[in-house]
Design an enzyme around this catalytic site. Structure first.
Site, PDB file in Angstrom:
ATOM      1  N   HIS A 189       5.533  12.348  -1.550  1.00 24.34           N
ATOM      2  CA  HIS A 189       4.590  12.435  -2.658  1.00 24.34           C
ATOM      3  C   HIS A 189       3.336  13.248  -2.286  1.00 24.34           C
ATOM      4  CE1 HIS A 189       1.981  11.282  -5.941  1.00 24.34           C
ATOM      5  NE2 HIS A 189       1.128  10.766  -5.062  1.00 24.34           N
TER       6      HIS A 189
ATOM      7  N   ASN B  70      -6.198  11.764 -10.380  1.00 22.46           N
ATOM      8  CA  ASN B  70      -4.975  12.549 -10.602  1.00 22.46           C
ATOM      9  C   ASN B  70      -5.121  14.008 -10.188  1.00 22.46           C
ATOM     10  OD1 ASN B  70      -3.539  10.387 -11.538  1.00 22.46           O
ATOM     11  ND2 ASN B  70      -4.058  10.751 -13.687  1.00 22.46           N
TER      12      ASN B  70
ATOM     13  N   HIS C 233      -2.168  16.002  -9.090  1.00 18.88           N
ATOM     14  CA  HIS C 233      -0.985  15.222  -9.449  1.00 18.88           C
ATOM     15  C   HIS C 233      -0.205  15.770 -10.639  1.00 18.88           C
ATOM     16  CE1 HIS C 233      -2.501  12.536  -6.439  1.00 18.88           C
ATOM     17  NE2 HIS C 233      -1.540  11.646  -6.650  1.00 18.88           N
TER      18      HIS C 233
ATOM     19  N   GLU D 149      -7.724   2.671 -16.372  1.00 20.57           N
ATOM     20  CA  GLU D 149      -7.432   4.097 -16.513  1.00 20.57           C
ATOM     21  C   GLU D 149      -7.681   4.649 -17.905  1.00 20.57           C
ATOM     22  OE1 GLU D 149      -3.991   5.277 -14.382  1.00 20.57           O
ATOM     23  OE2 GLU D 149      -4.329   7.391 -14.786  1.00 20.57           O
TER      24      GLU D 149
ATOM     25  N   GLU E 232      -3.809  12.759   0.562  1.00 18.07           N
ATOM     26  CA  GLU E 232      -4.570  11.960  -0.427  1.00 18.07           C
ATOM     27  C   GLU E 232      -6.029  11.820   0.039  1.00 18.07           C
ATOM     28  OE1 GLU E 232      -3.454  10.910  -3.408  1.00 18.07           O
ATOM     29  OE2 GLU E 232      -1.273  10.731  -3.253  1.00 18.07           O
TER      30      GLU E 232
ATOM     31  N   LYS F 162      -2.721  -2.091  -9.292  1.00 15.59           N
ATOM     32  CA  LYS F 162      -1.501  -1.685 -10.000  1.00 15.59           C
ATOM     33  C   LYS F 162      -0.296  -2.068  -9.146  1.00 15.59           C
ATOM     34  CE  LYS F 162      -2.962   2.591 -12.224  1.00 15.59           C
ATOM     35  NZ  LYS F 162      -2.520   3.987 -12.371  1.00 15.59           N
TER      36      LYS F 162
ATOM     37  N   LYS G  35     -11.944   5.250  -3.813  1.00  8.96           N
ATOM     38  CA  LYS G  35     -10.983   4.683  -4.773  1.00  8.96           C
ATOM     39  C   LYS G  35     -11.535   3.404  -5.392  1.00  8.96           C
ATOM     40  CE  LYS G  35      -6.570   3.444  -6.344  1.00  8.96           C
ATOM     41  NZ  LYS G  35      -5.119   3.481  -6.273  1.00  8.96           N
TER      42      LYS G  35
ATOM     43  N   ARG H 187     -10.822   7.157 -13.901  1.00 12.19           N
ATOM     44  CA  ARG H 187      -9.700   6.994 -12.981  1.00 12.19           C
ATOM     45  C   ARG H 187      -8.794   8.214 -12.993  1.00 12.19           C
ATOM     46  NH1 ARG H 187      -7.209   0.989 -11.819  1.00 12.19           N
ATOM     47  NH2 ARG H 187      -5.648   1.559 -10.302  1.00 12.19           N
TER      48      ARG H 187
ATOM     49  N   ARG I 228       4.125 -17.134 -13.230  1.00 11.87           N
ATOM     50  CA  ARG I 228       3.082 -16.429 -13.995  1.00 11.87           C
ATOM     51  C   ARG I 228       1.925 -15.968 -13.136  1.00 11.87           C
ATOM     52  NH1 ARG I 228       4.132 -20.639 -17.178  1.00 11.87           N
ATOM     53  NH2 ARG I 228       5.664 -20.176 -18.785  1.00 11.87           N
TER      54      ARG I 228
ATOM     55  N   HIS J 176       3.402  15.952  -9.533  1.00 14.86           N
ATOM     56  CA  HIS J 176       4.486  15.167 -10.132  1.00 14.86           C
ATOM     57  C   HIS J 176       5.605  16.066 -10.639  1.00 14.86           C
ATOM     58  CE1 HIS J 176       1.656  11.528 -10.960  1.00 14.86           C
ATOM     59  NE2 HIS J 176       2.338  11.346  -9.844  1.00 14.86           N
TER      60      HIS J 176
HETATM   61  N1  LIG Z   1       0.048   0.916  -6.870  1.00 15.63           N
HETATM   62  C1  LIG Z   1      -0.581   2.062  -6.788  1.00 15.63           C
HETATM   63  O1  LIG Z   1      -1.724   2.222  -7.256  1.00 15.63           O
HETATM   64  C2  LIG Z   1       0.091   3.198  -6.085  1.00 15.63           C
HETATM   65  C3  LIG Z   1      -0.634   4.349  -5.751  1.00 15.63           C
HETATM   66  C4  LIG Z   1       0.014   5.361  -5.045  1.00 15.63           C
HETATM   67  C5  LIG Z   1       1.344   5.217  -4.689  1.00 15.63           C
HETATM   68  N2  LIG Z   1       2.024   4.091  -5.035  1.00 15.63           N
HETATM   69  C6  LIG Z   1       3.438   3.904  -4.646  1.00 15.63           C
HETATM   70  O2  LIG Z   1       3.536   3.885  -3.239  1.00 15.63           O
HETATM   71  C7  LIG Z   1       4.862   4.260  -2.875  1.00 15.63           C
HETATM   72  C8  LIG Z   1       4.816   5.182  -1.671  1.00 15.63           C
HETATM   73  O3  LIG Z   1       4.241   4.494  -0.593  1.00 15.63           O
HETATM   74  P1  LIG Z   1       4.440   5.006   0.909  1.00 15.63           P
HETATM   75  O4  LIG Z   1       4.197   6.446   0.975  1.00 15.63           O
HETATM   76  O5  LIG Z   1       3.662   4.092   1.756  1.00 15.63           O
HETATM   77  O6  LIG Z   1       6.018   4.854   1.131  1.00 15.63           O
HETATM   78  P2  LIG Z   1       6.925   3.690   1.767  1.00 15.63           P
HETATM   79  O7  LIG Z   1       6.418   2.355   1.423  1.00 15.63           O
HETATM   80  O8  LIG Z   1       8.323   4.020   1.394  1.00 15.63           O
HETATM   81  O9  LIG Z   1       6.750   3.917   3.341  1.00 15.63           O
HETATM   82  C9  LIG Z   1       7.161   5.133   3.906  1.00 15.63           C
HETATM   83  C10 LIG Z   1       8.015   4.916   5.156  1.00 15.63           C
HETATM   84  O10 LIG Z   1       7.187   4.496   6.234  1.00 15.63           O
HETATM   85  C11 LIG Z   1       7.765   3.394   6.916  1.00 15.63           C
HETATM   86  N3  LIG Z   1       6.651   2.650   7.484  1.00 15.63           N
HETATM   87  C12 LIG Z   1       5.722   1.932   6.821  1.00 15.63           C
HETATM   88  N4  LIG Z   1       4.778   1.511   7.664  1.00 15.63           N
HETATM   89  C13 LIG Z   1       5.113   1.966   8.895  1.00 15.63           C
HETATM   90  C14 LIG Z   1       4.507   1.875  10.178  1.00 15.63           C
HETATM   91  N5  LIG Z   1       3.321   1.276  10.345  1.00 15.63           N
HETATM   92  N6  LIG Z   1       5.134   2.460  11.217  1.00 15.63           N
HETATM   93  C15 LIG Z   1       6.299   3.130  11.034  1.00 15.63           C
HETATM   94  N7  LIG Z   1       6.902   3.256   9.845  1.00 15.63           N
HETATM   95  C16 LIG Z   1       6.313   2.691   8.792  1.00 15.63           C
HETATM   96  C17 LIG Z   1       8.540   2.690   5.866  1.00 15.63           C
HETATM   97  O11 LIG Z   1       9.556   1.925   6.451  1.00 15.63           O
HETATM   98  C18 LIG Z   1       9.079   3.831   5.003  1.00 15.63           C
HETATM   99  O12 LIG Z   1      10.276   4.309   5.526  1.00 15.63           O
HETATM  100  C19 LIG Z   1       5.485   4.895  -4.120  1.00 15.63           C
HETATM  101  O13 LIG Z   1       6.447   4.014  -4.632  1.00 15.63           O
HETATM  102  C20 LIG Z   1       4.323   5.027  -5.082  1.00 15.63           C
HETATM  103  O14 LIG Z   1       4.709   4.908  -6.435  1.00 15.63           O
HETATM  104  C21 LIG Z   1       1.419   3.097  -5.717  1.00 15.63           C
HETATM  105 ZN   LIG Z   2      -0.899  10.217  -5.205  1.00 17.86          ZN
END
Ligand SMILES: NC(=O)c1ccc[n+]([C@@H]2O[C@H](COP(=O)([O-])OP(=O)(O)OC[C@H]3O[C@@H](n4cnc5c(N)ncnc54)[C@H](O)[C@@H]3O)[C@@H](O)[C@H]2O)c1
Ligand SMILES: [Zn+2]
Length: 368
Positions: free
Chosen positions: A269, A249, A252, A241, A189, A147, A231, A245, A125, A256
């Protein structure tokens, strides 16, 4: 030693949540003293690092001394952001006898942070999670705000929770190994934060673009810190949100939709968001709420950042159709975050589908 460039000063931000508060530490080499940072933040001493093979191979060595526990490695990529991966984390935790006096340290990009954070939110939990983001996107966006969650076969991020981290530790030096395209995707971003909230950040990003792409920590640190501050300020005021917040977007809605019509395969993205920002800016300029000169500045910074995947073969009508499925259309009108200047936005609820179509055609999509 004196020939080394000076390191930018470390930055510490505090984020207040309904459940307490947490610190965001931003410092070059921050991961080298992660153990001490976590001790100071009162993070339980049994720490389970969750990471991916790729990131662990590149940076795991920096976390020596943070934990005596074996790292839990999950498969890399958005396609593994599902409940089965969370299940694998639970398996490792149970086998190691992780109890309520344990914590998870998520070392990786946004996928790792979301999956490991969701495991932490639900195991027993809820146990604490520390976010140690390793992509630019994760450092400026996903690691902050609490999130967490995973995808369902029928949709992105459908399963999740609010689980604010115990701490966020951001080391810009980890970005040195990030592929250029991933880095650029995160930088869009940053441009978003500049457009919605800070002319200074926008100008700094534009001015320091070469140093940023060169992963110069003294250029990166202030830009990452300014993004985190924006942020953090926004999520602090609107944790769940309901209003403010939504300004996050910006770019976005169309972004999206572009991701959806290309089945999440063509764009990173951030790249889709870059097009979304171009479209929203074009729409705002066409309405006369954004001066044309500022629209041109936004477009020129995005162009200067490098190539984006093509959109000329995509139909504006299909993209508009996809925004409808995103449930953002009420009575034929769209809710939209529009810039009114670089550094200021407004949210409107009366964007017509024709207006959006025109904006999309204006940024290069085909009509019909
Ligand atoms: N929780 C939230 O508020 C929130 C906000 C925005 C996005 N997200 C989520 O984040 C995700 C996308 O995150 P992302 O863009 O970081 O993608 P990701 O986590 O897939 O990383 C992208 C790539 O970079 C590589 N990588 C990571 N760190 C590295 C480093 N230091 N050196 C070399 N390679 C490295 C990873 O292995 C991967 O192949 C999505 O699932 C999205 O929904 C969440
Ligand atoms: Zn985004």
């Amino acid at each position: 030693m004196s020939s080394l460039p000076p390191l930018a000063d470390p930055v510490r931000l505090t984020v207040r949540t309904s459940a307490g508060s947490y610190a965001i530490e931003i410092a070059a080499e921050a991961t080298r003293w992660l153990g001490q940072l976590l001790d100071a933040a009162g993070v339980p001493a049994r720490r389970f690092v969750v990471s991916t093979q790729t990131v662990w191979r590149l940076h795991g060595e920096r976390l020596q001394g943070v934990t005596g526990e074996e790292a839990i490695l999950i498969p890399d990529g958005e396609r593994f952001k599902h409940l089965a991966t969370v299940g694998r984390i639970y398996d490792s935790l149970v086998r190691a006898g992780a109890d309520r006096a344990s914590a998870i340290v998520a070392l990786g990009g946004g996928v790792t942070g979301d999956v490991a954070g969701f495991a932490a939110a639900t195991y027993l939990r809820g146990i604490p999670v520390v976010q140690v983001p390793t992509t630019l996107l994760a450092q400026v966006d996903s690691a902050i705000g609490g999130k967490v969650g995973v995808n369902h076969a029928l949709g992105k991020n459908l399963i999740g929770a609010f689980h604010p981290p115990a701490a966020v530790v951001i080391d810009p030096e980890l970005l040195a190994t990030l592929p250029r395209r991933e880095f650029r995707a995160g930088l869009y971003e940053v441009v978003k934060y500049g457009v919605i909230a800070s002319r200074t950040l926008f100008d700094q990003t534009s001015r320091d673009l070469a140093a940023l792409f060169g992963r110069d920590a003294s250029a990166l640190l202030p830009v990452v810190a300014a993004s985190c501050r924006i942020k953090a300020t926004i999520v602090e005021q609107d944790e769940r949100e309901s209003g403010l917040r939504r300004t996050l977007n910006f770019g976005h809605t169309a972004g999206h939709a572009l991701e959806a019509v290309t089945k999440y395969r063509r764009f990173r993205h951030g790249e889709a968001v870059a097009y979304g920002m171009l479209a929203a800016s074009a729409l705002a300029a066409a309405r006369g709420v954004l001066p044309e000169s500022e629209r041109a500045e936004i477009a020129s910074l995005i162009a200067k950042m490098g190539p984006l995947p093509a959109v000329a073969d995509l139909s504006a009508a299909d993209v508009v159709e996809a925004t409808k499925r995103d449930k953002k259309v009420i009575a034929g009108r769209l809710h939209f975050v529009l810039p009114t200047a670089i550094g200021a936005t407004t949210i409107v609820g009366d964007v017509t589908l024709e207006e959006l179509t025109r904006a999309l055609v204006g940024i290069g999509l085909k009509e019909g």
